[in-house]
Design an enzyme around this catalytic site. Structure first.
Site, PDB file in Angstrom:
ATOM      1  N   THR A  24       0.826  -1.200   0.000  1.00  0.00           N
ATOM      2  CA  THR A  24       0.000   0.000   0.000  1.00  0.00           C
ATOM      3  C   THR A  24       0.864   1.254   0.000  1.00  0.00           C
ATOM      4  O   THR A  24       2.037   1.206   0.360  1.00  0.00           O
ATOM      5  CB  THR A  24      -0.951   0.012   1.218  1.00  0.00           C
ATOM      6  OG1 THR A  24      -1.870   1.088   1.095  1.00  0.00           O
ATOM      7  CG2 THR A  24      -0.184   0.140   2.528  1.00  0.00           C
ATOM      8  N   LYS A  25       0.262   2.338  -0.415  1.00  0.00           N
ATOM      9  CA  LYS A  25       0.940   3.634  -0.347  1.00  0.00           C
ATOM     10  C   LYS A  25       0.346   4.390   0.828  1.00  0.00           C
ATOM     11  O   LYS A  25      -0.875   4.449   0.990  1.00  0.00           O
ATOM     12  CB  LYS A  25       0.727   4.425  -1.637  1.00  0.00           C
ATOM     13  CG  LYS A  25       1.393   5.794  -1.599  1.00  0.00           C
ATOM     14  CD  LYS A  25       1.455   6.468  -2.953  1.00  0.00           C
ATOM     15  CE  LYS A  25       0.138   6.931  -3.463  1.00  0.00           C
ATOM     16  NZ  LYS A  25       0.249   7.773  -4.673  1.00  0.00           N
TER      17      LYS A  25
END
Length: 94
Positions: free
Chosen positions: A23-24
């Site tokens: 994920t960012k």
């Protein structure tokens, strides 16, 4: 940060033991709380900032590997719990 938690909750419903989650996230006051949650669910958590990312950008990518499919405390996905005082939650998951 709440969106990351929601995607993690969904991912945890489908991940097989040993699975990966990427994920960012953005550097913010919630960053350390998110890392703590990731570490409760995965054996290995690495945060990295790609070289192509601008220095002034607050984005960081988190790669989580080796999902542990043990019983998951539902409070790990509750933003009110995760992004407030984590003392009680940490004690329960120690």
């Amino acid at each position: 940060s709440e969106l990351v938690l929601a995607s993690l909750k969904l991912g945890a419903q489908f991940l097989a033991p040993g699975g990966w989650f990427v994920t960012k996230v953005f550097r913010s006051a919630d960053y350390n709380a998110l890392l703590w949650v990731f570490n409760q669910l995965f054996d290995k958590v690495e945060a990295t900032k790609p070289l192509a990312s601008r220095n002034e950008s607050a984005e960081i990518f988190v790669v989580c590997s080796r999902f542990t499919s043990a019983k998951i405390d539902p409070r790990l996905f509750d933003p009110k719990c995760v992004f407030s005082d984590l003392t009680e939650l940490r004690a329960a998951n120690a």
